[in-house]
Scaffold this motif. Structure first.
Motif, PDB file in Angstrom:
ATOM      1  N   ASN A   1       0.832  -1.210   0.000  1.00  0.00           N
ATOM      2  CA  ASN A   1       0.000   0.000   0.000  1.00  0.00           C
ATOM      3  C   ASN A   1       0.862   1.255   0.000  1.00  0.00           C
ATOM      4  OD1 ASN A   1      -2.458  -1.355   0.012  1.00  0.00           O
ATOM      5  ND2 ASN A   1      -2.492  -1.552   2.241  1.00  0.00           N
ATOM      6  N   GLU A   2       1.888   1.278   0.823  1.00  0.00           N
ATOM      7  CA  GLU A   2       2.780   2.438   0.863  1.00  0.00           C
ATOM      8  C   GLU A   2       3.518   2.604  -0.463  1.00  0.00           C
ATOM      9  OE1 GLU A   2       5.404   2.280   4.173  1.00  0.00           O
ATOM     10  OE2 GLU A   2       3.817   2.042   5.663  1.00  0.00           O
ATOM     11  N   ASN A   3       3.954   1.485  -1.030  1.00  0.00           N
ATOM     12  CA  ASN A   3       4.665   1.537  -2.311  1.00  0.00           C
ATOM     13  C   ASN A   3       3.774   2.091  -3.405  1.00  0.00           C
ATOM     14  OD1 ASN A   3       6.786   1.095  -4.144  1.00  0.00           O
ATOM     15  ND2 ASN A   3       5.979  -0.919  -4.680  1.00  0.00           N
ATOM     16  N   LEU A   4       2.500   1.675  -3.403  1.00  0.00           N
ATOM     17  CA  LEU A   4       1.568   2.169  -4.423  1.00  0.00           C
ATOM     18  C   LEU A   4       1.327   3.665  -4.261  1.00  0.00           C
ATOM     19  CD1 LEU A   4      -0.393   1.724  -6.747  1.00  0.00           C
ATOM     20  CD2 LEU A   4      -2.135   1.068  -5.066  1.00  0.00           C
ATOM     21  N   GLN A   5       1.151   4.123  -3.043  1.00  0.00           N
ATOM     22  CA  GLN A   5       0.930   5.552  -2.821  1.00  0.00           C
ATOM     23  C   GLN A   5       2.125   6.369  -3.318  1.00  0.00           C
ATOM     24  OE1 GLN A   5       0.035   6.080   1.330  1.00  0.00           O
ATOM     25  NE2 GLN A   5      -1.839   4.829   1.241  1.00  0.00           N
ATOM     26  N   ALA A   6       3.341   5.893  -3.021  1.00  0.00           N
ATOM     27  CA  ALA A   6       4.540   6.606  -3.475  1.00  0.00           C
ATOM     28  C   ALA A   6       4.643   6.578  -4.995  1.00  0.00           C
ATOM     29  CB  ALA A   6       5.786   5.982  -2.847  1.00  0.00           C
ATOM     30  N   ALA A   7       4.346   5.423  -5.603  1.00  0.00           N
ATOM     31  CA  ALA A   7       4.430   5.305  -7.064  1.00  0.00           C
ATOM     32  C   ALA A   7       3.382   6.172  -7.747  1.00  0.00           C
ATOM     33  CB  ALA A   7       4.263   3.840  -7.471  1.00  0.00           C
ATOM     34  N   ARG A   8       2.182   6.250  -7.160  1.00  0.00           N
ATOM     35  CA  ARG A   8       1.124   7.081  -7.748  1.00  0.00           C
ATOM     36  C   ARG A   8       1.514   8.554  -7.699  1.00  0.00           C
ATOM     37  NH1 ARG A   8      -2.868   5.389  -4.945  1.00  0.00           N
ATOM     38  NH2 ARG A   8      -3.813   3.959  -6.470  1.00  0.00           N
ATOM     39  N   LEU A   9       2.057   8.983  -6.551  1.00  0.00           N
ATOM     40  CA  LEU A   9       2.481  10.382  -6.431  1.00  0.00           C
ATOM     41  C   LEU A   9       3.624  10.674  -7.395  1.00  0.00           C
ATOM     42  CD1 LEU A   9       2.346  13.110  -5.003  1.00  0.00           C
ATOM     43  CD2 LEU A   9       3.887  12.188  -3.250  1.00  0.00           C
ATOM     44  N   ASN A  10       4.566   9.754  -7.502  1.00  0.00           N
ATOM     45  CA  ASN A  10       5.688   9.934  -8.429  1.00  0.00           C
ATOM     46  C   ASN A  10       5.204  10.002  -9.868  1.00  0.00           C
ATOM     47  OD1 ASN A  10       8.414  10.110  -9.213  1.00  0.00           O
ATOM     48  ND2 ASN A  10       8.526   7.890  -9.519  1.00  0.00           N
ATOM     49  N   PHE A  11       4.186   9.182 -10.183  1.00  0.00           N
ATOM     50  CA  PHE A  11       3.641   9.174 -11.535  1.00  0.00           C
ATOM     51  C   PHE A  11       2.948  10.498 -11.865  1.00  0.00           C
ATOM     52  CE2 PHE A  11       0.046   8.134 -14.402  1.00  0.00           C
ATOM     53  CZ  PHE A  11       0.775   7.814 -15.531  1.00  0.00           C
ATOM     54  N   GLN A  12       2.210  11.041 -10.900  1.00  0.00           N
ATOM     55  CA  GLN A  12       1.535  12.319 -11.131  1.00  0.00           C
ATOM     56  C   GLN A  12       2.551  13.452 -11.358  1.00  0.00           C
ATOM     57  OE1 GLN A  12      -0.906  12.692  -7.638  1.00  0.00           O
ATOM     58  NE2 GLN A  12      -2.483  11.279  -8.404  1.00  0.00           N
ATOM     59  N   ILE A  13       3.625  13.420 -10.550  1.00  0.00           N
ATOM     60  CA  ILE A  13       4.675  14.443 -10.716  1.00  0.00           C
ATOM     61  C   ILE A  13       5.363  14.284 -12.066  1.00  0.00           C
ATOM     62  CG2 ILE A  13       6.890  15.267  -9.810  1.00  0.00           C
ATOM     63  CD1 ILE A  13       5.917  14.432  -7.023  1.00  0.00           C
ATOM     64  N   ALA A  14       5.668  13.029 -12.436  1.00  0.00           N
ATOM     65  CA  ALA A  14       6.336  12.786 -13.712  1.00  0.00           C
ATOM     66  C   ALA A  14       5.458  13.185 -14.876  1.00  0.00           C
ATOM     67  CB  ALA A  14       6.719  11.299 -13.812  1.00  0.00           C
ATOM     68  N   LYS A  15       4.157  12.978 -14.749  1.00  0.00           N
ATOM     69  CA  LYS A  15       3.239  13.354 -15.828  1.00  0.00           C
ATOM     70  C   LYS A  15       3.270  14.868 -16.052  1.00  0.00           C
ATOM     71  CE  LYS A  15      -1.600  12.951 -17.246  1.00  0.00           C
ATOM     72  NZ  LYS A  15      -2.965  12.516 -16.847  1.00  0.00           N
ATOM     73  N   GLU A  16       3.268  15.612 -14.950  1.00  0.00           N
ATOM     74  CA  GLU A  16       3.328  17.066 -15.079  1.00  0.00           C
ATOM     75  C   GLU A  16       4.652  17.505 -15.692  1.00  0.00           C
ATOM     76  OE1 GLU A  16       2.675  18.521 -11.174  1.00  0.00           O
ATOM     77  OE2 GLU A  16       0.563  17.897 -11.078  1.00  0.00           O
ATOM     78  N   LYS A  17       5.750  16.874 -15.253  1.00  0.00           N
ATOM     79  CA  LYS A  17       7.060  17.239 -15.797  1.00  0.00           C
ATOM     80  C   LYS A  17       7.164  16.876 -17.280  1.00  0.00           C
ATOM     81  CE  LYS A  17       9.829  17.014 -11.576  1.00  0.00           C
ATOM     82  NZ  LYS A  17      11.009  16.402 -10.914  1.00  0.00           N
ATOM     83  N   PHE A  18       6.569  15.748 -17.661  1.00  0.00           N
ATOM     84  CA  PHE A  18       6.622  15.347 -19.068  1.00  0.00           C
ATOM     85  C   PHE A  18       5.827  16.316 -19.949  1.00  0.00           C
ATOM     86  CE2 PHE A  18       4.690  12.895 -22.599  1.00  0.00           C
ATOM     87  CZ  PHE A  18       5.846  12.600 -23.307  1.00  0.00           C
ATOM     88  N   GLU A  19       4.691  16.755 -19.423  1.00  0.00           N
ATOM     89  CA  GLU A  19       3.861  17.667 -20.208  1.00  0.00           C
ATOM     90  C   GLU A  19       4.514  19.041 -20.375  1.00  0.00           C
ATOM     91  OE1 GLU A  19       0.183  17.651 -18.148  1.00  0.00           O
ATOM     92  OE2 GLU A  19      -0.517  15.739 -19.026  1.00  0.00           O
ATOM     93  N   ASN A  20       5.294  19.446 -19.363  1.00  0.00           N
ATOM     94  CA  ASN A  20       5.962  20.753 -19.523  1.00  0.00           C
ATOM     95  C   ASN A  20       7.383  20.628 -20.064  1.00  0.00           C
ATOM     96  OD1 ASN A  20       7.640  20.041 -17.327  1.00  0.00           O
ATOM     97  ND2 ASN A  20       6.238  21.011 -15.843  1.00  0.00           N
ATOM     98  N   GLY A  21       7.772  19.368 -20.416  1.00  0.00           N
ATOM     99  CA  GLY A  21       9.046  19.164 -21.085  1.00  0.00           C
ATOM    100  C   GLY A  21      10.238  19.033 -20.176  1.00  0.00           C
ATOM    101  N   SER A  22      10.032  18.856 -18.865  1.00  0.00           N
ATOM    102  CA  SER A  22      11.161  18.744 -17.938  1.00  0.00           C
ATOM    103  C   SER A  22      11.856  17.397 -18.029  1.00  0.00           C
ATOM    104  CB  SER A  22      10.685  18.970 -16.489  1.00  0.00           C
ATOM    105  OG  SER A  22      10.114  20.251 -16.351  1.00  0.00           O
TER     106      SER A  22
END
Length: 429
Positions: free
Chosen positions: A362-383
């Protein structure tokens, strides 16, 4: 046109929902206990054992028979020919009054066999309940996996569409489009394969319920694990009192003791009674003097006391073998108790480990979900580039699937623990 498409999709969704039949875990268990093939067969065996558990089957009651006869004979004599007609009827009774308590021993054996059959039925019921629980949650697991893969596939599809749009505007190259397309096709392949796995899991559940109607079930229980704190001492006490396999071993030991008593009964004499009554009516029809009838009545009653003085040592050997088998049964009983104790401790420790693994997942999934949301934003802005984003996407996918598997593994172990403790029937029947 857009509103029309939305309306059509909503209508199709409504019809699809109506075509599916809601099914809870309790309903699945109830259907299985009523219709499951193995349970039906074992209940038939139990019914046979119940019928056999009867004093008549054990030999307490006498055997009564009726005999009727009719004879016709033509006698050709030198003096005078005649025809003879004979009619007879009889009633006979045979009754073993005493045979070394063998009747009581046989009746006790039939009672033990009936109880053994009941325990076999209970074991089959426990196994079916466990199988249905695992099949039900396996279908839910495949459904949840399907939802995760669908989410990832739709994200990959959206990424692929955006890559094509950026290429049209000149802000992306063919390599970026192909990389996004490859990710989308990979995710779509996994999704389609998971659809098949989900349907197969539902078919397995329907088979356990002996359902051949091809009903489209919608499993409405929540796919979640509820950790419960158990005491090993309490589980051990419940196992000793309720475990069906252990109870079967006790009954088998009683049957071995019964065999010793049966072997000892052969050392006693046998007292039996036979009696009956017959009536015979004979008619002789002479050529000159006509027919004449005679009647004969006969009643008899005989008591017979018999004792086997010597049988080549068969009785002694039978008793020795019965005692050795009883000793072997005691060893087998001790072995089973020791084995169950070890298995319960192992399963209990496994339960505690999987409870911890569930928390970790459960903890691993929460961390992975948060990391995925951050990565999605960075990918969309080209970071970050597409490779880094795909890596994060796969990490999220694996974490989500691992968390689902951890839930199922915990349910699997919890169900096995309840069955070994002998309380699964009380929990779900």
């Amino acid at each position: 046109m857009k509103r029309l498409m939305i309306a059509v999709v909503c209508i199709l969704a409504m019809f699809s929902a109506q075509a599916q039949t809601a099914l809870s875990l309790e309903e699945a268990i109830s259907k299985s206990l009523k219709n499951n093939y193995d349970i039906t067969l074992v209940k038939q065996d139990q019914r046979i054992a119940e019928i056999k558990n009867n004093w008549g089957e054990a030999g307490r009651y006498p055997y009564i028979g009726v005999a009727l006869g009719a004879d016709y004979a033509l006698n050709d004599n030198a003096t005078e020919d005649f025809i003879q007609n004979r009619y007879s009827g009889g009633l006979n009774l045979n009754w073993t009054l005493f045979d070394g308590f063998a009747v009581n021993i046989s009746k006790q054996r039939f009672a033990e066999l009936e109880e053994l059959s009941k325990q076999n039925t209970a074991i089959m019921v426990e196994g079916t309940i466990q199988s249905v629980i695992l099949a039900y949650y396996s279908a839910l697991l495949e459904k949840e996996r399907l939802n995760v893969l669908k989410e990832v596939m739709l994200l990959s599809e959206d990424r692929f569409s955006r890559a094509e749009q950026r290429k049209d505007f000149g802000s992306a190259v063919t390599f970026d489009v192909l990389q996004a397309q490859n990710a989308y096709l990979t995710d779509k392949t996994s999704y389609l394969a998971q659809e098949v796995a989900h349907k197969n899991a539902l078919r397995d559940l329907a088979f356990l319920m002996a359902d051949k109607s091809n009903t489209a079930y919608e499993l409405n229980d929540t796919f979640e694990a509820i950790p419960i704190d158990y005491s090993l001492a309490d589980l051990n006490s419940q196992m000793i009192a309720n475990n069906k396999s252990l109870k079967n071993q006790y009954i088998s030991q009683n049957l071995l003791e019964n065999a010793i008593m049966a072997a000892k009964s052969s050392y006693y004499p046998t007292l039996s009674f036979s009696g009956g009554a017959t009536h015979t009516r004979t008619g002789n029809d002479y050529e000159n003097s006509g027919i004449s009838w005679t009647n004969l009545n006969n009643m008899y009653g005989n008591f017979t006391l018999s004792y086997n003085l010597f049988s080549g040592g068969n009785r002694k050997r039978a008793l020795q073998i019965a005692k050795l088998e009883e000793e072997s049964g005691l060893v087998a009983l001790e072995q089973m108790q020791h084995d169950l104790d070890n298995k319960l401790e192992n399963l209990y420790e496994f339960y505690l480990v999987r409870k911890e693994l569930l928390s970790v997942a459960n903890e691993n999934l929460q961390a992975a979900r948060l990391n995925f949301q951050i990565a999605k934003e960075k990918f969309e802005n080209g970071s970050i580039n597409s490779f880094n984003f795909r890596d994060v996407q796969l990490i999220y996918l694996n974490a989500a699937l691992q968390e689902l598997q951890a839930v199922y593994n915990f349910i699997d172990t919890h169900t096995a623990l309840l069955r070994m403790a002998g309380t699964i029937i009380q929990q779900y029947e």
